[in-house]
Design a protein around this motif. Structure first.
Motif, short mmCIF file in Angstrom:
data_model
loop_
_atom_site.label_atom_id
_atom_site.label_comp_id
_atom_site.label_asym_id
_atom_site.label_seq_id
_atom_site.Cartn_x
_atom_site.Cartn_y
_atom_site.Cartn_z
N VAL A 1 0.96 -0.91 0.14
CA VAL A 1 -0.26 -0.20 -0.26
C VAL A 1 0.70 1.41 0.11
CG1 VAL A 1 -1.82 0.83 1.35
CG2 VAL A 1 -2.17 -0.86 1.54
N ILE A 2 2.34 1.09 0.64
CA ILE A 2 2.82 2.06 1.25
C ILE A 2 3.42 2.53 -1.00
CG2 ILE A 2 4.53 3.49 2.13
CD1 ILE A 2 4.67 2.03 4.58
N LEU B 1 2.44 1.72 -3.63
CA LEU B 1 1.22 1.74 -4.16
C LEU B 1 1.46 3.45 -4.47
CD1 LEU B 1 -0.58 1.25 -6.84
CD2 LEU B 1 -2.44 0.62 -4.86
N TYR B 2 1.41 3.68 -3.00
CA TYR B 2 1.17 5.11 -2.67
C TYR B 2 2.05 6.24 -3.40
CZ TYR B 2 0.76 9.67 -0.19
OH TYR B 2 1.27 11.27 -0.17
N LEU B 3 3.56 5.77 -2.97
CA LEU B 3 4.22 6.39 -3.88
C LEU B 3 4.79 6.47 -5.08
CD1 LEU B 3 7.33 5.54 -1.30
CD2 LEU B 3 6.27 7.64 -1.77
N LEU B 4 3.48 5.21 -5.71
CA LEU B 4 4.08 4.71 -7.43
C LEU B 4 2.89 5.55 -7.94
CD1 LEU B 4 6.02 3.15 -9.51
CD2 LEU B 4 4.19 1.52 -9.33
N SER B 5 2.07 5.45 -7.27
CA SER B 5 0.30 5.94 -8.62
C SER B 5 0.13 6.90 -7.60
CB SER B 5 -0.44 5.08 -8.92
OG SER B 5 0.63 3.46 -9.34
N ILE B 6 -0.11 7.05 -6.47
CA ILE B 6 -1.16 8.28 -6.04
C ILE B 6 -0.38 9.79 -6.05
CG2 ILE B 6 -1.89 9.72 -3.62
CD1 ILE B 6 -3.40 6.46 -5.49
N ASN B 7 -1.31 11.12 -7.16
CA ASN B 7 -0.75 12.09 -6.86
C ASN B 7 -1.08 13.30 -5.91
OD1 ASN B 7 -0.30 11.35 -9.68
ND2 ASN B 7 -2.05 11.68 -10.26
N GLU B 8 -0.01 13.79 -5.78
CA GLU B 8 -0.08 15.38 -5.22
C GLU B 8 -1.30 15.24 -4.46
OE1 GLU B 8 2.26 17.76 -5.85
OE2 GLU B 8 4.14 17.27 -6.14
N ASP B 9 -2.64 15.32 -5.43
CA ASP B 9 -4.25 15.79 -4.86
C ASP B 9 -4.45 14.32 -4.06
OD1 ASP B 9 -3.88 14.58 -7.47
OD2 ASP B 9 -5.17 15.63 -8.40
N PHE B 10 -4.20 13.75 -4.06
CA PHE B 10 -4.64 12.32 -3.83
C PHE B 10 -5.50 11.50 -4.82
CE2 PHE B 10 -3.16 13.79 0.33
CZ PHE B 10 -2.83 13.47 0.83
N THR B 11 -4.97 11.45 -5.80
CA THR B 11 -5.54 10.36 -7.23
C THR B 11 -4.94 9.99 -7.78
OG1 THR B 11 -5.68 12.27 -9.11
CG2 THR B 11 -7.85 12.78 -7.57
N GLY C 1 7.54 -6.31 -0.43
CA GLY C 1 5.90 -6.46 0.36
C GLY C 1 5.62 -8.01 -0.47
N ALA C 2 6.26 -8.07 -1.82
CA ALA C 2 5.71 -9.29 -2.53
C ALA C 2 6.01 -10.17 -2.22
CB ALA C 2 5.43 -9.11 -3.75
N VAL C 3 7.62 -10.43 -2.14
CA VAL C 3 8.32 -11.10 -1.46
C VAL C 3 8.14 -11.99 -0.22
CG1 VAL C 3 11.02 -12.11 -1.15
CG2 VAL C 3 10.23 -10.60 -3.02
N LEU C 4 8.23 -10.78 0.95
CA LEU C 4 7.51 -11.36 1.76
C LEU C 4 6.02 -12.16 2.28
CD1 LEU C 4 8.07 -8.58 4.58
CD2 LEU C 4 9.98 -10.27 4.57
N ALA C 5 5.55 -11.52 1.37
CA ALA C 5 3.95 -12.05 1.57
C ALA C 5 4.43 -13.63 0.85
CB ALA C 5 3.59 -11.46 0.32
N GLN C 6 5.00 -13.75 0.17
CA GLN C 6 5.24 -15.83 -0.20
C GLN C 6 6.14 -16.55 0.59
OE1 GLN C 6 5.35 -15.53 -5.17
NE2 GLN C 6 6.15 -13.43 -4.62
N ILE C 7 7.55 -15.33 1.13
CA ILE C 7 8.46 -16.50 1.53
C ILE C 7 8.45 -16.65 2.82
CG2 ILE C 7 10.04 -15.89 -0.51
CD1 ILE C 7 11.64 -14.44 1.90
N TRP C 8 7.53 -15.73 3.92
CA TRP C 8 6.80 -15.63 4.96
C TRP C 8 6.46 -16.89 5.55
CZ3 TRP C 8 7.54 -11.52 8.47
CH2 TRP C 8 7.09 -11.66 10.22
N PRO C 9 5.91 -17.84 5.02
CA PRO C 9 5.41 -19.63 5.47
C PRO C 9 6.40 -20.00 5.67
CG PRO C 9 3.25 -18.58 3.96
CD PRO C 9 5.21 -17.22 4.03
N TYR C 10 7.70 -19.82 5.03
CA TYR C 10 9.08 -21.04 4.20
C TYR C 10 10.08 -20.32 5.52
CZ TYR C 10 6.26 -21.61 -0.15
OH TYR C 10 5.20 -21.95 -0.60
N VAL C 11 10.33 -19.34 5.95
CA VAL C 11 11.17 -18.87 6.75
C VAL C 11 11.12 -19.40 7.98
CG1 VAL C 11 12.07 -16.91 7.53
CG2 VAL C 11 11.89 -17.04 4.23
N PHE C 12 9.41 -18.54 8.21
CA PHE C 12 8.70 -19.05 10.16
C PHE C 12 8.58 -20.35 10.23
CE2 PHE C 12 5.21 -19.88 12.88
CZ PHE C 12 5.82 -19.15 14.04
#
Length: 301
Positions: free
Chosen positions: A141-142, A144-154, A286-297
Motif C-alpha cells: 500500500v505504501i 502503491l501510494y508512492l508509485l501512483s497516487i498524485n499530490e492531490d490524492f488521485t 512486500g510481494a516477496v515477504l508475502a510469499q516466502i514468510w511461511p517457508y522462513v517461519f
C-alpha cells in the motif's frame, strides 16, 4: 548432486519465464501503437492457445490416457476453462486498457499486487492468513501510494485500470487453485486462452476498428505476447515447478515486475522518478515477504 542440478535448472527456467513475462509488458505497450486493446488481446491469446495445442496432445499420448477426452471430463474441463477464460478476459482487458495510459514498468509492479491480494481474498473464503501477508499488504500500500497516487490524492487512470486488473488476477489465481488439481493444467490453459480470445474478438468486432494492416504493423508485439508470453513462458513454469522449491519459485517469479521496469527503461526509455522507484522497492519487498514468510517461519520454528 543430481538433485541440486535439477533445482538449478528449474530456477533458470523460472528466471527465463519471469524475464519473458516482464518484457511482455513492453510488447503490450508497443502493441497499443498499432491495435486497440481488445483486438490485440484477441489475436495474442488466440496464438497462445494454438501454441499450447501440441502440448495437450503430447501430454495425453505420454501418459497413455485420454481421461479428459471422456464425456464427463470434457464437460468439466470446458466449464473450468470457460470460467478461467472469462476471468482472464476481464483481467487482461483491464490491463491492456490501462497500458494505454501508463508505463510498462508501473504496470508490471501494480499487476504484481495480486501476490498479496490473493491471501486477502482467501481470508474471506475462510483460508488462513499469515503475518507475512499483513506486512506485505502494508508495504504494498505504501509502495502503491508512492508509485501512483498524485499530490492531490488521485490515482492516474491507467494505474487504476491496472490495479483493478491485479484484483481480477487474484480471483484468477484462486480459480486456478480450484480447477487445476482436477484436470490437466495445460489443457485448461489452452481452453482459457481460446475463451479469452473469442470474447476479446467479439468485443473488438462490435466496438473497435479491425484491419489486417493493423496486425501486420503490430506483428512482433503480437507474436511475442502470443508465443513467448503465453506458450513458452507458461511451459517453462510448468516444467520448472516440478523441481523448484516453492520458496525459490516465489522469489524468482516476483522478479517479473523488476524485469518489466528494466525492459521498459531499456527499450522504451521509460524513466521512473525517485518517488516512484521507492514505491517499486516497497511493493517488491512486500510481494516477496508475502510469499516466502511461511517457508522462513516454518524453517525457524
Amino acid at each position: 548432486m543430481r538433485d541440486n542440478f535439477r533445482i538449478l535448472k528449474a530456477d533458470i527456467f523460472l528466471l527465463v519465464a519471469a524475464f519473458i513475462w516482464g518484457a511482455a509488458f513492453v510488447a503490450q505497450r508497443v502493441g497499443m501503437d498499432y491495435l486497440p486493446p481488445f483486438y490485440f488481446n484477441g489475436i495474442r491469446f488466440l496464438l497462445g492457445g494454438i501454441t499450447l495445442l501440441p502440448l495437450v496432445l503430447i501430454n495425453s499420448k505420454k501418459s497413455n490416457q485420454l481421461n479428459f477426452f471422456q464425456k464427463r471430463d470434457v464437460k468439466g474441463v470446458l466449464v473450468g476453462g470457460f470460467c478461467l477464460g472469462s476471468i482472464l478476459f476481464v483481467a487482461s482487458s483491464l490491463q491492456q486498457i490501462g497500458m494505454i495510459y501508463t508505463t510498462a514498468g508501473k504496470a508490471g509492479f501494480i499487476t504484481g499486487l495480486y501476490v498479496v491480494i490473493v491471501p486477502i481474498v482467501g481470508y474471506f473464503l475462510k483460508q488462513d492468513i499469515h503475518f507475512g501477508v499483513v506486512i506485505g499488504v502494508i508495504l504494498s500500500v505504501i509502495g502503491l501510494y508512492l508509485l501512483s497516487i498524485n499530490e492531490d490524492f488521485t490515482i492516474d487512470k491507467g494505474d487504476f485500470f491496472v490495479f483493478l486488473c491485479s484484483v481480477m488476477f487474484s480471483f484468477h489465481v484462486i480459480a486456478i487453485g480450484y480447477f487445476a488439481p482436477k484436470y490437466d493444467c495445460i489443457f485448461l490453459s489452452c481452453i482459457q486462452f481460446f475463451v479469452n480470445a473469442c470474447l476479446s474478438l467479439i468485443v473488438a468486432f462490435f466496438w473497435e476498428s479491425i484491419s489486417w494492416q493493423a496486425i501486420y504493423g503490430g506483428l512482433w508485439p503480437i507474436l511475442y505476447g502470443g508465443f513467448m508470453s503465453a506458450g513458452i513462458a507458461f511451459t517453462l513454469q510448468v516444467v520448472a515447478q516440478k523441481d523448484a522449491p516453492p520458496a525459490h519459485a516465489s522469489i524468482i517469479m516476483s522478479l517479473e515486475s523488476v524485469f518489466a521496469a528494466l525492459t521498459g527503461w531499456w527499450i522504451l526509455g521509460e524513466v521512473l522518478s525517485l518517488r516512484a522507484r521507492w514505491g517499486c522497492i516497497f511493493m517488491f519487498i512486500g510481494a516477496v515477504l508475502a510469499q516466502i514468510w511461511p517457508y522462513v517461519f516454518k524453517r525457524n520454528k
